[in-house]
Scaffold this motif. Structure first.
Motif, PDB file in Angstrom:
ATOM      1  N   CYS A   1      50.457  31.869  38.734  1.00 44.23           N
ATOM      2  CA  CYS A   1      50.436  30.788  37.746  1.00 44.23           C
ATOM      3  C   CYS A   1      49.919  29.492  38.351  1.00 44.23           C
ATOM      4  CB  CYS A   1      51.828  30.591  37.146  1.00 44.23           C
ATOM      5  SG  CYS A   1      52.322  31.904  36.012  1.00 44.23           S
ATOM      6  N   ARG A   2      50.302  29.208  39.569  1.00 50.61           N
ATOM      7  CA  ARG A   2      49.794  27.999  40.239  1.00 50.61           C
ATOM      8  C   ARG A   2      48.286  28.075  40.423  1.00 50.61           C
ATOM      9  NH1 ARG A   2      54.331  27.262  45.002  1.00 50.61           N
ATOM     10  NH2 ARG A   2      55.841  26.070  43.772  1.00 50.61           N
ATOM     11  N   GLU A   3      47.793  29.235  40.860  1.00 47.76           N
ATOM     12  CA  GLU A   3      46.350  29.397  41.054  1.00 47.76           C
ATOM     13  C   GLU A   3      45.602  29.233  39.730  1.00 47.76           C
ATOM     14  OE1 GLU A   3      45.861  33.198  42.975  1.00 47.76           O
ATOM     15  OE2 GLU A   3      46.745  32.485  44.855  1.00 47.76           O
ATOM     16  N   ALA A   4      46.137  29.834  38.664  1.00 51.11           N
ATOM     17  CA  ALA A   4      45.494  29.721  37.358  1.00 51.11           C
ATOM     18  C   ALA A   4      45.508  28.276  36.869  1.00 51.11           C
ATOM     19  CB  ALA A   4      46.204  30.633  36.349  1.00 51.11           C
ATOM     20  N   THR A   5      46.631  27.603  37.058  1.00 51.31           N
ATOM     21  CA  THR A   5      46.749  26.205  36.645  1.00 51.31           C
ATOM     22  C   THR A   5      45.748  25.336  37.408  1.00 51.31           C
ATOM     23  OG1 THR A   5      49.088  26.507  36.148  1.00 51.31           O
ATOM     24  CG2 THR A   5      48.349  24.258  36.491  1.00 51.31           C
ATOM     25  N   ASP A   6      45.680  25.516  38.721  1.00 47.84           N
ATOM     26  CA  ASP A   6      44.733  24.743  39.529  1.00 47.84           C
ATOM     27  C   ASP A   6      43.293  24.993  39.085  1.00 47.84           C
ATOM     28  OD1 ASP A   6      46.739  23.585  41.034  1.00 47.84           O
ATOM     29  OD2 ASP A   6      46.556  24.992  42.702  1.00 47.84           O
ATOM     30  N   GLN A   7      42.980  26.242  38.760  1.00 47.50           N
ATOM     31  CA  GLN A   7      41.624  26.571  38.319  1.00 47.50           C
ATOM     32  C   GLN A   7      41.298  25.879  36.995  1.00 47.50           C
ATOM     33  OE1 GLN A   7      40.859  30.506  36.859  1.00 47.50           O
ATOM     34  NE2 GLN A   7      38.767  30.486  37.667  1.00 47.50           N
ATOM     35  N   TYR A   8      42.241  25.921  36.058  1.00 45.81           N
ATOM     36  CA  TYR A   8      42.020  25.281  34.758  1.00 45.81           C
ATOM     37  C   TYR A   8      41.808  23.778  34.927  1.00 45.81           C
ATOM     38  CZ  TYR A   8      42.834  24.439  29.699  1.00 45.81           C
ATOM     39  OH  TYR A   8      42.719  24.084  28.379  1.00 45.81           O
ATOM     40  N   ILE A   9      42.698  23.136  35.673  1.00 49.71           N
ATOM     41  CA  ILE A   9      42.632  21.692  35.848  1.00 49.71           C
ATOM     42  C   ILE A   9      41.350  21.257  36.553  1.00 49.71           C
ATOM     43  CG2 ILE A   9      43.723  19.732  37.031  1.00 49.71           C
ATOM     44  CD1 ILE A   9      46.402  21.197  36.566  1.00 49.71           C
ATOM     45  N   SER A  10      40.894  22.056  37.511  1.00 50.54           N
ATOM     46  CA  SER A  10      39.733  21.661  38.308  1.00 50.54           C
ATOM     47  C   SER A  10      38.393  22.078  37.695  1.00 50.54           C
ATOM     48  CB  SER A  10      39.854  22.227  39.726  1.00 50.54           C
ATOM     49  OG  SER A  10      39.844  23.645  39.696  1.00 50.54           O
ATOM     50  N   THR A  11      38.403  22.835  36.613  1.00 47.14           N
ATOM     51  CA  THR A  11      37.157  23.216  35.962  1.00 47.14           C
ATOM     52  C   THR A  11      36.582  22.003  35.229  1.00 47.14           C
ATOM     53  OG1 THR A  11      37.911  25.498  35.661  1.00 47.14           O
ATOM     54  CG2 THR A  11      36.101  24.756  34.252  1.00 47.14           C
TER      55      THR A  11
ATOM     56  N   GLU B   1      32.217  22.800  31.470  1.00 47.08           N
ATOM     57  CA  GLU B   1      32.199  24.236  31.734  1.00 47.08           C
ATOM     58  C   GLU B   1      33.324  24.987  31.019  1.00 47.08           C
ATOM     59  OE1 GLU B   1      32.001  25.093  35.915  1.00 47.08           O
ATOM     60  OE2 GLU B   1      30.511  23.516  36.256  1.00 47.08           O
ATOM     61  N   LEU B   2      34.166  24.264  30.304  1.00 51.75           N
ATOM     62  CA  LEU B   2      35.283  24.891  29.604  1.00 51.75           C
ATOM     63  C   LEU B   2      34.839  25.409  28.236  1.00 51.75           C
ATOM     64  CD1 LEU B   2      38.088  22.259  30.307  1.00 51.75           C
ATOM     65  CD2 LEU B   2      37.953  24.580  31.256  1.00 51.75           C
ATOM     66  N   PRO B   3      35.407  26.532  27.774  1.00 56.24           N
ATOM     67  CA  PRO B   3      35.150  26.977  26.396  1.00 56.24           C
ATOM     68  C   PRO B   3      35.603  25.894  25.411  1.00 56.24           C
ATOM     69  CG  PRO B   3      36.264  28.699  27.665  1.00 56.24           C
ATOM     70  CD  PRO B   3      36.278  27.453  28.512  1.00 56.24           C
TER      71      PRO B   3
ATOM     72  N   ALA C   1      46.427  30.811  27.430  1.00 55.73           N
ATOM     73  CA  ALA C   1      45.350  31.792  27.315  1.00 55.73           C
ATOM     74  C   ALA C   1      44.290  31.653  28.399  1.00 55.73           C
ATOM     75  CB  ALA C   1      44.699  31.677  25.933  1.00 55.73           C
ATOM     76  N   TRP C   2      44.458  30.703  29.289  1.00 49.93           N
ATOM     77  CA  TRP C   2      43.452  30.473  30.310  1.00 49.93           C
ATOM     78  C   TRP C   2      43.342  31.653  31.272  1.00 49.93           C
ATOM     79  CZ3 TRP C   2      39.368  27.741  31.233  1.00 49.93           C
ATOM     80  CH2 TRP C   2      38.860  27.676  32.525  1.00 49.93           C
ATOM     81  N   ASP C   3      44.461  32.280  31.566  1.00 49.91           N
ATOM     82  CA  ASP C   3      44.498  33.334  32.577  1.00 49.91           C
ATOM     83  C   ASP C   3      45.603  34.324  32.197  1.00 49.91           C
ATOM     84  OD1 ASP C   3      43.659  33.716  35.739  1.00 49.91           O
ATOM     85  OD2 ASP C   3      45.706  34.382  35.346  1.00 49.91           O
ATOM     86  N   LYS C   4      45.427  35.569  32.568  1.00 45.62           N
ATOM     87  CA  LYS C   4      46.433  36.593  32.244  1.00 45.62           C
ATOM     88  C   LYS C   4      47.793  36.259  32.850  1.00 45.62           C
ATOM     89  CE  LYS C   4      44.041  39.425  29.732  1.00 45.62           C
ATOM     90  NZ  LYS C   4      44.329  39.555  28.313  1.00 45.62           N
ATOM     91  N   ALA C   5      47.822  35.578  33.997  1.00 48.71           N
ATOM     92  CA  ALA C   5      49.106  35.204  34.613  1.00 48.71           C
ATOM     93  C   ALA C   5      49.875  34.242  33.720  1.00 48.71           C
ATOM     94  CB  ALA C   5      48.878  34.577  35.987  1.00 48.71           C
ATOM     95  N   LEU C   6      49.164  33.315  33.070  1.00 49.13           N
ATOM     96  CA  LEU C   6      49.804  32.374  32.157  1.00 49.13           C
ATOM     97  C   LEU C   6      50.124  33.039  30.824  1.00 49.13           C
ATOM     98  CD1 LEU C   6      47.518  29.306  32.939  1.00 49.13           C
ATOM     99  CD2 LEU C   6      49.848  29.695  33.753  1.00 49.13           C
TER     100      LEU C   6
END
Length: 191
Positions: A16-26, A30-32, A48-53
């Motif tokens: 979840c931390r990795e997914a959150t960091d990826q979302y915030i830093s995109t 580049e976001l849908p 819905a950003w990542d399966k972990a979330l």
């Protein structure tokens, strides 16, 4: 409110931390189109950003609670991810509020009949990082979900939060992996 401790495993927390960091830093461009932030705090459709979330929606530690509170008729309403980064100044209003004030007296329900609690609007806050005393975070007024009275505007300085929780309110300080569940009828806010 309900504070569940140690809900997320180390692997779930890491993912979840990795997914959150990826979302915030995109970069926003580049976001849908259904993703992004307007205020630097609320990230649309974070679940819905990542399966972990996404897996957090049906987490086995609290899914039975969701089903019980909704009389086995849950309905997912929104999945905004709230992010409080120390280097970004919060732009969200620091006000105490509740569904009774925001949406009207009869939109959100919390009642008990035949020894069964029913609630049709509540929030689940999974925490990916520790919130320590003095960090800010969620403030709740315990028992306010049962109120039959509007909160007087003079109470708590019109709902304006300063740097500390007002008298009788609690500043909840969960650890990473904890989950807090509140009904929207609970008077709450953020420091």
């Amino acid at each position: 409110f309900l504070h569940l401790e140690n809900v997320l495993s180390e692997a779930e927390l890491r993912n979840c931390r990795e997914a959150t960091d990826q979302y915030i830093s995109t970069p926003p461009e580049e976001l849908p189109s259904d993703f992004g932030t307007e205020d630097g705090i609320g990230y649309k459709n974070g679940f819905a950003w990542d399966k972990a979330l996404e897996a957090l929606v049906f987490h086995p530690a609290y899914w039975p609670i969701v089903k019980e509170l909704t009389d086995n008729r849950p309905r997912f309403k929104a999945g905004t991810m709230l992010v409080n980064l120390p280097e970004k100044e919060a732009r969200a209003p620091r006000l105490l509020h509740c569904a009774r004030e925001d949406f009207g007296r009869y939109v959100t329900r919390y009642d008990v009949r035949n020894d069964q609690i029913f609630c049709n609007d509540f929030v689940i806050f999974p925490y990916f990082w520790d919130v320590n005393p003095g960090d800010g975070g969620l403030v709740v007024l315990p028992g306010s979900h049962k109120s039959e009275f509007d909160r007087p505007e003079t109470l708590f300085d019109g709902g304006n939060l300063g740097d500390t929780a007002p008298q009788y309110a609690l500043n909840i300080t969960p650890k990473a992996g904890d989950v807090v569940i509140i009904t929207e009828l609970t008077t709450h806010g953020a420091l």
